[in-house]
Design a protein around this motif. Structure first.
Motif, PDB file in Angstrom:
ATOM      1  N   UNK A   1      62.833 -23.844  99.810  1.00 27.96           N
ATOM      2  CA  UNK A   1      62.894 -24.925 100.804  1.00 27.96           C
ATOM      3  C   UNK A   1      61.482 -25.369 101.196  1.00 27.96           C
ATOM      4  N   UNK A   2      60.597 -24.405 101.415  1.00 26.59           N
ATOM      5  CA  UNK A   2      59.221 -24.734 101.780  1.00 26.59           C
ATOM      6  C   UNK A   2      58.556 -25.501 100.638  1.00 26.59           C
ATOM      7  N   UNK A   3      58.839 -25.075  99.407  1.00 29.37           N
ATOM      8  CA  UNK A   3      58.216 -25.705  98.238  1.00 29.37           C
ATOM      9  C   UNK A   3      58.587 -27.179  98.114  1.00 29.37           C
ATOM     10  N   UNK A   4      59.816 -27.526  98.523  1.00 27.62           N
ATOM     11  CA  UNK A   4      60.234 -28.935  98.390  1.00 27.62           C
ATOM     12  C   UNK A   4      60.020 -29.718  99.678  1.00 27.62           C
ATOM     13  N   UNK A   5      59.250 -29.128 100.604  1.00 25.14           N
ATOM     14  CA  UNK A   5      58.898 -29.863 101.832  1.00 25.14           C
ATOM     15  C   UNK A   5      59.915 -29.780 102.937  1.00 25.14           C
ATOM     16  N   UNK A   6      60.821 -28.789 102.890  1.00 24.37           N
ATOM     17  CA  UNK A   6      61.816 -28.626 103.951  1.00 24.37           C
ATOM     18  C   UNK A   6      61.577 -27.265 104.626  1.00 24.37           C
ATOM     19  N   UNK A   7      60.911 -27.258 105.751  1.00 18.55           N
ATOM     20  CA  UNK A   7      60.565 -26.015 106.438  1.00 18.55           C
ATOM     21  C   UNK A   7      61.739 -25.570 107.309  1.00 18.55           C
ATOM     22  N   UNK A   8      62.496 -24.500 106.918  1.00 11.69           N
ATOM     23  CA  UNK A   8      63.629 -24.044 107.744  1.00 11.69           C
ATOM     24  C   UNK A   8      63.178 -23.659 109.144  1.00 11.69           C
ATOM     25  N   UNK A   9      63.994 -23.964 110.147  1.00 13.02           N
ATOM     26  CA  UNK A   9      63.681 -23.666 111.534  1.00 13.02           C
ATOM     27  C   UNK A   9      64.431 -24.605 112.442  1.00 13.02           C
ATOM     28  N   UNK A  10      64.221 -24.484 113.749  1.00  9.43           N
ATOM     29  CA  UNK A  10      64.985 -25.305 114.714  1.00  9.43           C
ATOM     30  C   UNK A  10      64.863 -26.802 114.481  1.00  9.43           C
ATOM     31  N   UNK A  11      63.702 -27.274 113.999  1.00  8.35           N
ATOM     32  CA  UNK A  11      63.510 -28.711 113.847  1.00  8.35           C
ATOM     33  C   UNK A  11      64.069 -29.259 112.533  1.00  8.35           C
ATOM     34  N   UNK A  12      64.457 -28.368 111.631  1.00  5.57           N
ATOM     35  CA  UNK A  12      64.887 -28.836 110.305  1.00  5.57           C
ATOM     36  C   UNK A  12      66.093 -29.758 110.385  1.00  5.57           C
ATOM     37  N   UNK A  13      67.087 -29.376 111.215  1.00  2.73           N
ATOM     38  CA  UNK A  13      68.312 -30.172 111.280  1.00  2.73           C
ATOM     39  C   UNK A  13      68.062 -31.545 111.902  1.00  2.73           C
ATOM     40  N   UNK A  14      67.031 -31.674 112.739  1.00  2.00           N
ATOM     41  CA  UNK A  14      66.716 -32.966 113.348  1.00  2.00           C
ATOM     42  C   UNK A  14      65.927 -33.836 112.381  1.00  2.00           C
ATOM     43  N   UNK A  15      64.926 -33.206 111.754  1.00  4.10           N
ATOM     44  CA  UNK A  15      64.018 -33.979 110.911  1.00  4.10           C
ATOM     45  C   UNK A  15      64.622 -34.297 109.545  1.00  4.10           C
TER      46      UNK A  15
END
Length: 511
Positions: A343-357
């Motif tokens: 996920x980090x490699x493709x620019x999606x940082x898991x965490x609280x803000x992921x579902x918003x962003x």
């Protein structure tokens, strides 16, 4: 809430986009086939395959790369049942419980029937748990959005303690390895002031340790080194029986419906506990089915229900492990640590803000998990005879190729020779730790979560304006509650995990 459901609809639009849908399906099929291939090879695990093939994800859009890895994950867990049933040698740890009845069915000329039962019960358990994951992720994401840096720091610290407590090694060993991981995470620049630290005067370490070479070295290379130690003859038995027998009948699958449903509930529940995983779920599911059966004396002698119980339970673990990873950025086990890296490699940082962003992208991937199960039935059913032959491939050919792919994959991402040294170093570290029965998962988790904890603690200190205790006690009472409950929760989960692992060991055949 409405925004998240809107993201779900947009996610469906991304997945079923006519311009990319066919490619997404092809990548998932490729992942399923690779996963089944590796899972069918005793000595190579799903974790190894995902780690080795992780660099491919760096060059793909999220809607192709993540479903590709998820295909490997799902196919690998099922693929382990093929040698477990045909030659009594589990391809993965999750398939150990399948060896109780699978080989006996093969000796009775029902090998094909057993493999089809394993396939259909795997898909049933996996599909149901994926549905639970999609419904569970919305309310948990809303909770994650409501917390601030103090609560996030407390939750991440609690997660590290729980992962150390519920790992496969001793609790103290888990804490020690976790400390090593936190130290490794601090090498390079600090996440707040960007000041260099712990680089030992080596210029290449100023940018920190790369996640990709660390994960591949720790999980894949160390496992390959351990596998090379074992003699090839212990993996493959000469004259392994070919696939034979009748196909599974609908009435036989229907008769195991209650067992599959029970094992799915067990696997889904265990999947929500960090660090426990598929192996324990399979044993608990098998034991529950045997206890509930009117004919427990048939178990261990070629009972189709036994195969269904173990396979539904171990595959039902797959979905729920993603919930804490996506919402809080907390990987629950080794495989979700690899997925987090993807996920980090493709620019999606898991965490609280992921579902918003990036909510639509996340829901597109979750829906792809459901689609992967549909493809899994078709691909698995058509390729069972082919993968039944894979168990005969000699490891003397596969091991050197796998190691070569590991080094080539790491180098291809950044063309940086330092990554090769890091890969080799962590391969040796992982090998030594495993030789002394340390669980390496807390090291990887601490490395991944360390910067997030440091950033959240730094923000908390800034918000407290010099009065940390007063700020936590009177303005952030939830943080105080989490801190107080951390040892209690860790102790409870340690006791529960230890009990489940003892029950699994009691059922496991002697080595």
């Amino acid at each position: 809430m409405e925004e998240l459901f809107g993201s779900l609809v947009q996610g469906a639009g991304i997945l079923f986009n006519p311009d990319t849908f066919l490619l997404t399906v092809l990548y998932m099929i490729g992942g399923l086939l690779l996963g089944m291939f590796v899972g069918a090879l005793p000595g190579l695990t799903t974790l190894t395959a995902m780690a080795i093939l992780l660099p491919i994800v760096f060059f793909l859009p999220p809607i192709f790369g993540i479903p590709f890895l998820l295909g490997i994950y799902k196919g690998g867990i099922y693929g382990g049942s093929v040698p477990a049933i045909l030659v009594s040698m589990p391809g993965t740890g999750a398939a150990v419980a399948t060896t109780f009845d699978g080989p006996a069915l093969t000796r009775q000329g029902k090998g094909r029937k057993a493999l089809e039962m394993a396939l259909f019960s795997s898909v049933a358990g996996d599909f149901t748990s994926d549905l639970v994951t999609i419904f569970a992720i919305v309310p948990i994401a809303l909770i994650a959005l409501a917390i601030g840096p103090p609560e996030l720091a407390a939750v991440l610290f609690l997660s590290l303690i729980v992962i150390s407590a519920t790992g496969s090694g001793a609790f103290v060993k888990g804490l020690l390895v976790m400390g090593i991981g936190l130290f490794v995470a601090m090498i390079g620049q600090d996440p707040i002031g960007a000041l260099a630290r712990f680089d030992f005067g080596i210029f290449e370490l100023r940018s920190g340790i790369g996640l990709l070479p660390m994960l591949i070295g720790l999980f894949a290379l160390s496992e390959l080194l351990l596998s090379i130690e074992k003699r090839a003859a212990t993996y493959i038995k000469a004259g392994a029986k070919a696939l034979e027998g009748e196909r599974l009948k609908w009435s036989e699958f229907k008769a195991s419906g209650r067992t599959i449903a029970r094992s799915t509930v067990i696997g889904t529940s265990i999947g929500m506990i960090p660090g426990v995983g598929q192996v324990v779920a399979a044993f608990v599911g098998y034991a529950a089915a045997k206890n509930a059966s009117k004919h427990p004396e048939r178990y261990g002698k070629g009972e189709l229900d036994g195969v269904a119980a173990a396979e539904a339970a171990n595959n039902a673990v797959n979905g729920p492990t993603l919930v804490p990873m996506l919402t809080f950025g907390i990987p629950g086990d080794n495989i979700t640590a690899i997925l987090l890296g993807a996920f980090v490699a493709v620019g999606m940082r898991p965490g609280p803000e992921l579902m918003v962003e990036q909510g639509p992208q996340v829901f597109a991937i979750l829906l792809a998990m459901l689609l992967a199960n549909v493809l899994f039935v078709i691909v698995g059913y058509l390729t069972i005879p082919a993968f039944a032959r894979v168990v005969r491939i000699p490891k003397s050919i596969l091991m050197p190729l796998t190691i070569m792919f590991a080094f080539a994959g790491v180098f291809a991402v950044r063309n940086n020779p330092t990554d090769l040294y890091i890969l080799g170093a962590f391969g040796v570290i992982g090998y030594v730790l495993r030789k002394f029965r340390f669980d390496v998962a807390p090291l990887a988790m601490a490395f991944i979560l360390g910067p997030e904890i440091e950033r959240a603690v730094g923000q908390t200190l800034s918000l407290s304006r010099g009065d940390l205790f007063g700020y936590i006690a009177f303005e952030r009472p939830i943080t105080l509650v989490i801190i107080i409950l951390t040892p209690v929760i860790a102790w409870y989960l340690w006791r529960r995990s230890s009990k489940l692992q003892r029950e699994a060991s009691a059922l496991a055949p002697p080595e």
